[in-house]
Design a protein around this motif. Sequence first.
Motif, mmCIF file in Angstrom:
data_model
loop_
_atom_site.group_PDB
_atom_site.id
_atom_site.type_symbol
_atom_site.label_atom_id
_atom_site.label_comp_id
_atom_site.label_asym_id
_atom_site.label_seq_id
_atom_site.Cartn_x
_atom_site.Cartn_y
_atom_site.Cartn_z
ATOM 1 N N LEU A 63 0.503 -1.059 -0.104
ATOM 2 C CA LEU A 63 -0.011 -0.492 0.045
ATOM 3 C C LEU A 63 1.196 1.502 -0.016
ATOM 4 C CD1 LEU A 63 -2.956 -1.425 2.745
ATOM 5 C CD2 LEU A 63 -3.143 -1.173 -0.384
ATOM 6 N N ASP A 64 2.180 1.302 0.585
ATOM 7 C CA ASP A 64 2.829 2.292 0.531
ATOM 8 C C ASP A 64 3.488 2.853 -0.555
ATOM 9 O OD1 ASP A 64 2.977 2.562 3.344
ATOM 10 O OD2 ASP A 64 4.263 1.425 4.469
ATOM 11 N N ALA A 66 2.156 1.759 -3.465
ATOM 12 C CA ALA A 66 1.293 1.856 -4.348
ATOM 13 C C ALA A 66 0.497 3.934 -4.170
ATOM 14 C CB ALA A 66 -0.664 1.711 -3.920
ATOM 15 N N LYS A 67 1.087 3.823 -2.412
ATOM 16 C CA LYS A 67 1.009 5.784 -2.757
ATOM 17 C C LYS A 67 1.723 6.373 -3.873
ATOM 18 C CE LYS A 67 2.161 7.357 1.286
ATOM 19 N NZ LYS A 67 2.137 7.815 2.602
ATOM 20 N N GLU A 68 2.687 6.441 -3.131
ATOM 21 C CA GLU A 68 4.282 6.854 -4.054
ATOM 22 C C GLU A 68 3.740 6.605 -5.509
ATOM 23 O OE1 GLU A 68 7.698 4.585 -3.134
ATOM 24 O OE2 GLU A 68 7.151 4.828 -0.794
ATOM 25 N N TYR A 70 1.028 5.802 -7.427
ATOM 26 C CA TYR A 70 -0.322 6.528 -8.112
ATOM 27 C C TYR A 70 -1.122 7.739 -6.940
ATOM 28 C CZ TYR A 70 0.199 1.142 -9.874
ATOM 29 O OH TYR A 70 0.456 0.687 -9.936
ATOM 30 N N GLY A 71 -0.117 7.326 -5.698
ATOM 31 C CA GLY A 71 -0.956 8.753 -5.463
ATOM 32 C C GLY A 71 -2.949 8.601 -4.763
ATOM 33 N N PHE A 72 -3.486 9.262 -4.292
ATOM 34 C CA PHE A 72 -4.148 9.075 -3.637
ATOM 35 C C PHE A 72 -5.744 9.573 -4.803
ATOM 36 C CE2 PHE A 72 -2.286 9.842 0.415
ATOM 37 C CZ PHE A 72 -2.050 8.536 0.832
ATOM 38 N N ARG A 73 -5.199 9.675 -5.892
ATOM 39 C CA ARG A 73 -6.062 9.924 -7.278
ATOM 40 C C ARG A 73 -6.601 8.943 -7.922
ATOM 41 N NH1 ARG A 73 -1.223 10.801 -8.394
ATOM 42 N NH2 ARG A 73 0.010 10.347 -10.570
ATOM 43 N N ASN A 74 -6.049 7.717 -7.110
ATOM 44 C CA ASN A 74 -6.675 6.403 -8.171
ATOM 45 C C ASN A 74 -8.368 5.996 -8.019
ATOM 46 O OD1 ASN A 74 -6.515 3.878 -9.958
ATOM 47 N ND2 ASN A 74 -5.804 2.777 -7.635
ATOM 48 N N LEU A 78 -8.900 -0.859 -5.861
ATOM 49 C CA LEU A 78 -7.298 -0.522 -5.644
ATOM 50 C C LEU A 78 -6.303 -1.716 -5.977
ATOM 51 C CD1 LEU A 78 -5.716 0.484 -3.240
ATOM 52 C CD2 LEU A 78 -5.867 -1.449 -2.053
#
Length: 97
Positions: A63-64, A66-68, A70-74, A78
């Motif tokens: 998940l970390d 994924a955050k790096e 894709y950010g939070f705009r996905n 998930l």
Amino acid sequence: MFAPRLRRSLSYLNEDQLVAAIAGVPDDVREGHFAVLAIKGEETKRFVIELDYLNDPAFLGLLDLAKEEYGFRNKGALAVPCRPQELQKILDDRKVY
């Protein structure tokens, strides 16, 4: 129309949003589970995972990433940036315990 427990947990939604939220969940995603896409290059595989994995350190590491990546705009499912085999290994390793 909807189960009282579900209605209470989604009480912040209006009736149209509630219907859309329930209708938008695929049939194979049972209560207590969520869908994840493992994507790396051309390799993509969809998994349905128990919510308990949200406490698993290896899954939290994905998940970390994924955050790096894709950010939070996905929007939509998930997605985690790893080969499907890597996610499968995380799932399999936890079942051993």
